[in-house]
Design a protein around this motif. Structure first.
Motif, PDB file in Angstrom:
ATOM      1  N   GLY A  69      -6.462  -8.075  10.277  1.00 54.80           N
ATOM      2  CA  GLY A  69      -5.960  -9.387  10.659  1.00 54.80           C
ATOM      3  C   GLY A  69      -4.772  -9.873   9.852  1.00 54.80           C
ATOM      4  N   VAL A  70      -4.237  -9.041   8.949  1.00 60.57           N
ATOM      5  CA  VAL A  70      -3.055  -9.435   8.180  1.00 60.57           C
ATOM      6  C   VAL A  70      -1.999  -8.335   8.307  1.00 60.57           C
ATOM      7  N   THR A  71      -0.762  -8.691   8.036  1.00 58.36           N
ATOM      8  CA  THR A  71       0.338  -7.732   8.069  1.00 58.36           C
ATOM      9  C   THR A  71       0.612  -7.248   6.647  1.00 58.36           C
ATOM     10  N   LEU A  72       0.618  -5.940   6.468  1.00 59.02           N
ATOM     11  CA  LEU A  72       0.849  -5.347   5.152  1.00 59.02           C
ATOM     12  C   LEU A  72       2.090  -4.461   5.188  1.00 59.02           C
ATOM     13  N   ARG A  73       2.799  -4.438   4.068  1.00 56.27           N
ATOM     14  CA  ARG A  73       3.857  -3.449   3.887  1.00 56.27           C
ATOM     15  C   ARG A  73       3.207  -2.172   3.363  1.00 56.27           C
ATOM     16  N   VAL A  74       3.349  -1.105   4.137  1.00 60.55           N
ATOM     17  CA  VAL A  74       2.737   0.173   3.772  1.00 60.55           C
ATOM     18  C   VAL A  74       3.835   1.215   3.576  1.00 60.55           C
ATOM     19  N   HIS A  75       3.870   1.774   2.380  1.00 65.62           N
ATOM     20  CA  HIS A  75       4.817   2.844   2.068  1.00 65.62           C
ATOM     21  C   HIS A  75       4.197   4.154   2.525  1.00 65.62           C
ATOM     22  N   ARG A  76       4.613   4.639   3.682  1.00 63.10           N
ATOM     23  CA  ARG A  76       4.082   5.873   4.235  1.00 63.10           C
ATOM     24  C   ARG A  76       4.907   7.056   3.703  1.00 63.10           C
ATOM     25  N   LEU A  77       4.214   7.961   3.029  1.00 59.61           N
ATOM     26  CA  LEU A  77       4.865   9.099   2.403  1.00 59.61           C
ATOM     27  C   LEU A  77       4.821  10.323   3.311  1.00 59.61           C
ATOM     28  N   LEU A  78       5.875  11.120   3.255  1.00 63.31           N
ATOM     29  CA  LEU A  78       5.898  12.386   3.976  1.00 63.31           C
ATOM     30  C   LEU A  78       4.645  13.185   3.609  1.00 63.31           C
ATOM     31  N   SER A  79       3.948  13.688   4.625  1.00 64.90           N
ATOM     32  CA  SER A  79       2.676  14.355   4.360  1.00 64.90           C
ATOM     33  C   SER A  79       2.535  15.614   5.206  1.00 64.90           C
ATOM     34  N   ILE A 135       8.803   3.293  -5.853  1.00 68.70           N
ATOM     35  CA  ILE A 135       8.095   2.174  -5.227  1.00 68.70           C
ATOM     36  C   ILE A 135       7.747   1.107  -6.258  1.00 68.70           C
ATOM     37  N   ILE A 136       7.288   1.520  -7.423  1.00 75.15           N
ATOM     38  CA  ILE A 136       6.953   0.551  -8.474  1.00 75.15           C
ATOM     39  C   ILE A 136       8.199  -0.190  -8.948  1.00 75.15           C
ATOM     40  N   ALA A 137       9.312   0.500  -9.067  1.00 76.11           N
ATOM     41  CA  ALA A 137      10.551  -0.149  -9.488  1.00 76.11           C
ATOM     42  C   ALA A 137      11.012  -1.182  -8.467  1.00 76.11           C
ATOM     43  N   GLN A 138      10.761  -0.921  -7.196  1.00 75.23           N
ATOM     44  CA  GLN A 138      11.166  -1.851  -6.141  1.00 75.23           C
ATOM     45  C   GLN A 138      10.238  -3.062  -6.051  1.00 75.23           C
ATOM     46  N   PHE A 139       8.926  -2.823  -6.223  1.00 76.48           N
ATOM     47  CA  PHE A 139       7.936  -3.865  -5.962  1.00 76.48           C
ATOM     48  C   PHE A 139       7.598  -4.701  -7.188  1.00 76.48           C
ATOM     49  N   HIS A 140       7.716  -4.142  -8.380  1.00 70.81           N
ATOM     50  CA  HIS A 140       7.362  -4.827  -9.631  1.00 70.81           C
ATOM     51  C   HIS A 140       5.926  -5.384  -9.598  1.00 70.81           C
ATOM     52  N   PRO A 141       4.927  -4.538  -9.388  1.00 68.71           N
ATOM     53  CA  PRO A 141       3.553  -5.049  -9.302  1.00 68.71           C
ATOM     54  C   PRO A 141       3.021  -5.519 -10.650  1.00 68.71           C
ATOM     55  N   VAL A 165       8.833   2.714   4.887  1.00 63.76           N
ATOM     56  CA  VAL A 165       8.067   1.477   4.783  1.00 63.76           C
ATOM     57  C   VAL A 165       7.817   0.926   6.183  1.00 63.76           C
ATOM     58  N   ARG A 166       6.563   0.624   6.459  1.00 65.09           N
ATOM     59  CA  ARG A 166       6.192   0.070   7.758  1.00 65.09           C
ATOM     60  C   ARG A 166       5.463  -1.262   7.537  1.00 65.09           C
ATOM     61  N   VAL A 219       0.846  -1.193   0.000  1.00 65.14           N
ATOM     62  CA  VAL A 219       0.000   0.000   0.000  1.00 65.14           C
ATOM     63  C   VAL A 219       0.881   1.242   0.000  1.00 65.14           C
ATOM     64  N   VAL A 220       0.442   2.262  -0.743  1.00 62.53           N
ATOM     65  CA  VAL A 220       1.081   3.576  -0.719  1.00 62.53           C
ATOM     66  C   VAL A 220       0.068   4.560  -0.152  1.00 62.53           C
ATOM     67  N   ALA A 221       0.458   5.284   0.904  1.00 63.58           N
ATOM     68  CA  ALA A 221      -0.477   6.207   1.547  1.00 63.58           C
ATOM     69  C   ALA A 221       0.302   7.273   2.314  1.00 63.58           C
ATOM     70  N   PRO A 222      -0.335   8.406   2.575  1.00 63.88           N
ATOM     71  CA  PRO A 222       0.338   9.442   3.372  1.00 63.88           C
ATOM     72  C   PRO A 222       0.634   8.953   4.782  1.00 63.88           C
ATOM     73  N   SER A 223       1.718   9.451   5.355  1.00 64.02           N
ATOM     74  CA  SER A 223       2.006   9.156   6.750  1.00 64.02           C
ATOM     75  C   SER A 223       1.010   9.902   7.626  1.00 64.02           C
ATOM     76  N   PRO A 224       0.486   9.228   8.674  1.00 61.85           N
ATOM     77  CA  PRO A 224      -0.446   9.912   9.569  1.00 61.85           C
ATOM     78  C   PRO A 224       0.265  10.763  10.616  1.00 61.85           C
ATOM     79  N   ASP A 225       1.595  10.750  10.590  1.00 62.52           N
ATOM     80  CA  ASP A 225       2.375  11.497  11.572  1.00 62.52           C
ATOM     81  C   ASP A 225       3.588  12.086  10.855  1.00 62.52           C
ATOM     82  N   ASN A 226       4.615  12.363  11.555  1.00 60.58           N
ATOM     83  CA  ASN A 226       5.806  12.974  10.954  1.00 60.58           C
ATOM     84  C   ASN A 226       6.869  11.950  10.579  1.00 60.58           C
ATOM     85  N   ARG A 227       6.513  10.662  10.608  1.00 58.10           N
ATOM     86  CA  ARG A 227       7.462   9.618  10.229  1.00 58.10           C
ATOM     87  C   ARG A 227       7.062   9.035   8.881  1.00 58.10           C
ATOM     88  N   TRP A 228       8.034   8.821   8.019  1.00 60.05           N
ATOM     89  CA  TRP A 228       7.735   8.234   6.719  1.00 60.05           C
ATOM     90  C   TRP A 228       8.721   7.104   6.430  1.00 60.05           C
TER      91      TRP A 228
END
Length: 419
Positions: free
Chosen positions: A81-91, A115-121, A74-75, A63-72
Motif C-alpha cells: 500500500g505504499v510506494t518505495l524506491r527499490v534499487h534493482r540490481l542486475l541479477s 547507493i549509500i553515498a546517494q541515499f545517506h541512510p 531504480v524503480r 530497498v536494495v534487491a536483485p532485479s526479478p527480470d533483465n532490467r535494473w
C-alpha cells in the motif's frame, strides 16, 4: 560511528533543546535483501512488510534487491500500500532453482557504496549475507552508519539445490556458508533472528553472541477467525512446495486417516515439488481427497484459512513460519513438526500438537486428535491460537526495529489478546 539515533537533517536547533526531539525524527533506512517480491517466501515477505510498515510510519525507506527480470536500476514500486524506491540490481538466476536470482557478487560492493553515498541512510538493515549483505555491511561500516542484520537462512537448505555435489562437498559448502555468515553478520551493531530457537541456532553455528529474537510479525487485523463449528474436516497447508517443507508427509498422513472422517486436504502454494506431489497423490489414490490449489489469491487464502478445521505444517526448516502465524491469526489449531522454530508456536494440547518428523502414523494421529475433538475443545484451541499469536503483531515488530535502529531500549511484548 554514528549512534543511529538521529535522522539525516541539515537542521541544527539553536537552543540545543533536544536530543529527545531529534531522536524521534523520521529515519532514513536502507533495507537490503537477496530476495524481495515478486519472490514468494518468508524472507521476501518480511522484507516487504518491514519496508512498507516503516514507510507507512513516515520514515524514508529505500530497498536494495536483485532485479526479478533483465532490467535494473531504480524503480518506484507499490508494496503493502505504499510506494518505495527499490534499487534493482542486475541479477542472474541460480540455475538449480526455478526462480531464485542473485545480484552479481563481483559488483555488489561497488553498487552498495554508490547507493549509500546517494541515499545517506541513518541505518542499513541487511536480510542476508549471501550477496547483498556482503556489499552493504562493509559499505555501512566504512561510513560509520548503524548496521543491523537479520538472518532468515539455514545454509543446510541451500544443499537441496546442489544435489549433484557429493555429500562431503555439501558438508563443506554448509560449513563455508556458516563461516561467511559469521564474517558479515559479525560487522553488525545488532543481529536478529525471527525466534529464540533460530537465534540460538545462529549463534551456535556462527560463534556470534546475543542475537536478538524479533518476530517477523503479521498484520493480525487482516485475518478472520471463526470460532464456531465446521461442516467439513478440512486440513490446510500454506507455503512453498519445496523439499524441506516435507509436504509428502502430509499427503501420506492423509492416506492413513480413517475414511469415515471424510477429511479433505488443500495445499496452497507452488514450488519445485509439485510434480512429485501430483504423482504421490495419484499413487495413493487420493485425487478426491487432496487438492494442490497452487498460488491462490489473497482473498481465497484468507477464506480458506478461516474455514479450515486444522492447519498442518510438516516442515523441518522453519526459522519462524509466517504461514503458521497466519493460520493462528485465523483461529486455527496447529499440527506441526517438532523441529526448529515450530515448537515456539505450538503449546502441546493447548492450541495444537507436535509430531516427530518422519513419523507418518504420529502425524495422522495428531490430525485425527483435532478432527475428532469435542467442539468445546476445538473452540478452546482456536482461542488459544488467537491468544498466542498476539505477540507477533507486526506493529510490535515495527516498534522493536525502530528502537533498535535508534539504539534505544526495546519495548516490552504486547498483552495477549482474547478471542
Amino acid at each position: 560511528m554514528t549512534d543511529g539515533t538521529t535522522a539525516h537533517s541539515d537542521e541544527n536547533p539553536a537552543d540545543g533543546s533536544s536530543a529527545a526531539s531529534a531522536a524521534r525524527r523520521p529515519l532514513r533506512i536502507l533495507i537490503g535483501a537477496d530476495t524481495f517480491p515478486p519472490d514468494i517466501n518468508g524472507s521476501a515477505t518480511f522484507a516487504r512488510q518491514l519496508a512498507a510498515g516503516l514507510a507507512g510510519r513516515g520514515h524514508d525507506v529505500e530497498v536494495v534487491a536483485p532485479s526479478p527480470d533483465n532490467r535494473w536500476g531504480v524503480r518506484r514500486e507499490e508494496h503493502g500500500g505504499v510506494t518505495l524506491r527499490v534499487h534493482r540490481l542486475l541479477s542472474w538466476r541460480w540455475l538449480p532453482h526455478p526462480w531464485l536470482r542473485f545480484a552479481l557478487p563481483w559488483r555488489i560492493k561497488a553498487n552498495a557504496r554508490r547507493i549509500i553515498a546517494q541515499f545517506h541512510p541513518d541505518v542499513v538493515h541487511f536480510q542476508s549475507h549471501i550477496v547483498v549483505g556482503q556489499g552493504l555491511a562493509p559499505a555501512a561500516k566504512e561510513r560509520g552508519i548503524r548496521l543491523v542484520g537479520t538472518n532468515h537462512t539455514m545454509p543446510e537448505n541451500i544443499t537441496q539445490h546442489v544435489q549433484i555435489l557429493p555429500p562431503p562437498a555439501l558438508r563443506w559448502l554448509v560449513k563455508q556458508q556458516w563461516a561467511s555468515a559469521a564474517k558479515w553478520f559479525g560487522m553488525a551493531d545488532a543481529v536478529t533472528a525471527p525466534t529464540q530457537r533460530s537465534a540460538d541456532y545462529f549463534d551456535k553455528n556462527t560463534g556470534l553472541k546475543n542475537t536478538i529474537a524479533i518476530s517477523n510479525g503479521i498484520s493480525l487485523e487482516k485475518y478472520t477467525a471463526d470460532l464456531g463449528p465446521r461442516d467439513e474436516n478440512l486440513i490446510v497447508f500454506l507455503g512453498r512446495l519445496d523439499d524441506e517443507k516435507n509436504i509428502d508427509e502430509l499427503v501420506r498422513a492423509a492416506a492413513r486417516l480413517d475414511p469415515a472422517l471424510e477429511a479433505k486436504v488443500v495445499i496452497m502454494g507452488h514450488g519445485d515439488q509439485k510434480t512429485k506431489l501430483e504423482h504421490l497423490i495419484q499413487e495413493l489414490g487420493l485425487q478426491d481427497r487432496v487438492r494442490l490449489a497452487g498460488k491462490v489469491s489473497y482473498d481465497e487464502l484468507r477464506q480458506t484459512l478461516t474455514r479450515a478445521k486444522v492447519f498442518a505444517m510438516p516442515s523441518v526448516a522453519e526459522l519462524q513460519s509466517i504461514t503458521t502465524l497466519e493460520a493462528m491469526a485465523s483461529g486455527q489449531p496447529i499440527v506441526a513438526a517438532n523441529a526448529m522454530a515450530l515448537p515456539h508456536l505450538v503449546e502441546e494440547g493447548v492450541n495444537g500438537y507436535l509430531f516427530e518428523p518422519g513419523d507418518i502414523d504420529g502425524f495422522a494421529q495428531r490430525l485425527t486428535d483435532v478432527l475428532t475433538a469435542p467442539e468445546e475443545k476445538l473452540r478452546a484451541m482456536r482461542e488459544a491460537s488467537l491468544r498466542l499469536v498476539a505477540v507477533h503483531d507486526v506493529e510490535h515488530t515495527l516498534d522493536i526495529f525502530e528502537a533498535l535502529y535508534r539504539g534505544e531500549p526495546l519495548p516490552p511484548a504486547p498483552e495477549p489478546r482474547t478471542a
